[in-house]
Write a protein that holds these residues in place. Structure first.
Motif, PDB file in Angstrom:
ATOM      1  N   GLU A  30     -12.802 -55.713   5.669  1.00 57.70           N
ATOM      2  CA  GLU A  30     -12.631 -55.983   7.092  1.00 57.70           C
ATOM      3  C   GLU A  30     -13.737 -55.241   7.826  1.00 57.70           C
ATOM      4  OE1 GLU A  30      -8.683 -56.159   9.064  1.00 57.70           O
ATOM      5  OE2 GLU A  30      -9.538 -54.591  10.343  1.00 57.70           O
ATOM      6  N   PHE A  31     -14.471 -55.982   8.636  1.00 56.42           N
ATOM      7  CA  PHE A  31     -15.582 -55.433   9.399  1.00 56.42           C
ATOM      8  C   PHE A  31     -15.341 -55.646  10.881  1.00 56.42           C
ATOM      9  CE2 PHE A  31     -17.265 -56.889   5.359  1.00 56.42           C
ATOM     10  CZ  PHE A  31     -18.066 -55.841   4.938  1.00 56.42           C
ATOM     11  N   LYS A  32     -15.857 -54.732  11.685  1.00 54.41           N
ATOM     12  CA  LYS A  32     -15.950 -54.928  13.128  1.00 54.41           C
ATOM     13  C   LYS A  32     -17.424 -54.812  13.458  1.00 54.41           C
ATOM     14  CE  LYS A  32     -11.295 -53.452  14.138  1.00 54.41           C
ATOM     15  NZ  LYS A  32     -10.429 -52.454  14.772  1.00 54.41           N
ATOM     16  N   CYS A  33     -17.943 -55.840  14.109  1.00 55.28           N
ATOM     17  CA  CYS A  33     -19.383 -55.955  14.346  1.00 55.28           C
ATOM     18  C   CYS A  33     -19.612 -56.257  15.823  1.00 55.28           C
ATOM     19  CB  CYS A  33     -19.919 -57.089  13.461  1.00 55.28           C
ATOM     20  SG  CYS A  33     -21.683 -57.387  13.602  1.00 55.28           S
ATOM     21  N   ASN A  58     -24.465 -54.973  14.827  1.00 49.50           N
ATOM     22  CA  ASN A  58     -24.221 -53.632  14.289  1.00 49.50           C
ATOM     23  C   ASN A  58     -22.767 -53.524  13.815  1.00 49.50           C
ATOM     24  OD1 ASN A  58     -24.583 -50.765  13.830  1.00 49.50           O
ATOM     25  ND2 ASN A  58     -23.425 -50.453  15.723  1.00 49.50           N
ATOM     26  N   ILE A  59     -22.569 -53.227  12.534  1.00 51.27           N
ATOM     27  CA  ILE A  59     -21.222 -53.005  12.013  1.00 51.27           C
ATOM     28  C   ILE A  59     -20.812 -51.590  12.395  1.00 51.27           C
ATOM     29  CG2 ILE A  59     -19.822 -52.744   9.929  1.00 51.27           C
ATOM     30  CD1 ILE A  59     -21.607 -54.896   8.656  1.00 51.27           C
ATOM     31  N   PHE A  60     -19.748 -51.474  13.200  1.00 47.97           N
ATOM     32  CA  PHE A  60     -19.322 -50.146  13.634  1.00 47.97           C
ATOM     33  C   PHE A  60     -18.045 -49.690  12.939  1.00 47.97           C
ATOM     34  CE2 PHE A  60     -17.602 -53.116  16.749  1.00 47.97           C
ATOM     35  CZ  PHE A  60     -16.293 -52.691  16.915  1.00 47.97           C
ATOM     36  N   GLU A  61     -17.433 -50.572  12.168  1.00 47.12           N
ATOM     37  CA  GLU A  61     -16.279 -50.167  11.378  1.00 47.12           C
ATOM     38  C   GLU A  61     -16.185 -51.089  10.169  1.00 47.12           C
ATOM     39  OE1 GLU A  61     -11.523 -50.279  12.013  1.00 47.12           O
ATOM     40  OE2 GLU A  61     -12.638 -49.218  13.575  1.00 47.12           O
ATOM     41  N   LYS A  62     -15.909 -50.495   9.014  1.00 42.39           N
ATOM     42  CA  LYS A  62     -15.682 -51.313   7.830  1.00 42.39           C
ATOM     43  C   LYS A  62     -14.641 -50.637   6.960  1.00 42.39           C
ATOM     44  CE  LYS A  62     -19.385 -49.406   5.017  1.00 42.39           C
ATOM     45  NZ  LYS A  62     -20.647 -49.596   4.376  1.00 42.39           N
TER      46      LYS A  62
END
Length: 162
Positions: A71-74, A79-83
């Motif tokens: 699960e990614f937040k981009c 820019n991926i800021f959470e994975k």
């Protein structure tokens, strides 16, 4: 006649701005897909534009053949800021290599801090690269808590009402 001309011009302008907005979204969409591809070759199974407190980002999910899920937040710049990598069990090699405490110890730590019944457990490797047991706890007062216990140290690193 002049009135109709103004309406047509306004419609054309709105169409152009709408096209620019769609092009910008496609660029952000493509940038995020590319960024995810640099982390994992697993296929993307879901990608959704989200808005939290006025900040737009893509929430992207990918799944591998061995049952691991990403699960990614981009953000819109790519820019991926959470994975997080969610693994099917604590015995998965990626999780097992990082854990120093077992699930039973982690469960005890979570329930001492937030008494209740564990309804779900997830095994994750978070953005910082460490293993986490994530417990969903149903408490006696009806609240549901999400409690994350570091599998390396046994410390609660996050607890929030779900």
């Amino acid at each position: 006649m002049n009135h109709n001309y103004n309406i047509i011009c306004l419609s054309v302008l709105l169409g152009l701005f709408g096209t620019a907005a769609v092009a910008q979204d496609n660029t952000a969409f493509d940038s995020c897909r590319k960024a995810v591809g640099e982390v994992t070759q697993d296929p993307i199974v879901k990608m959704k534009l989200k808005n939290k407190k006025g900040v737009e980002y893509y929430k992207i999910k990918a799944k591998s053949s061995d049952g691991a899920k990403w699960e990614f937040k981009c953000d819109k710049t790519g820019n991926i800021f959470e994975k997080e990598q969610e693994l099917p069990s604590a015995d998965h090699p990626a999780f097992a290599a990082l854990k120093k405490i077992d699930e039973e110890q982690a469960r005890k730590i979570a329930l001492e801090a937030y008494p209740g019944r564990v309804s779900e457990v997830e095994y994750e490797i978070n953005t910082d690269g460490f293993a986490v047991y994530e417990f969903e706890i149903k408490m006696a007062d009806g609240r549901e808590m999400e409690v994350e216990v570091d599998a390396g140290t046994g410390k609660i690193i996050k607890a929030e009402e779900d």
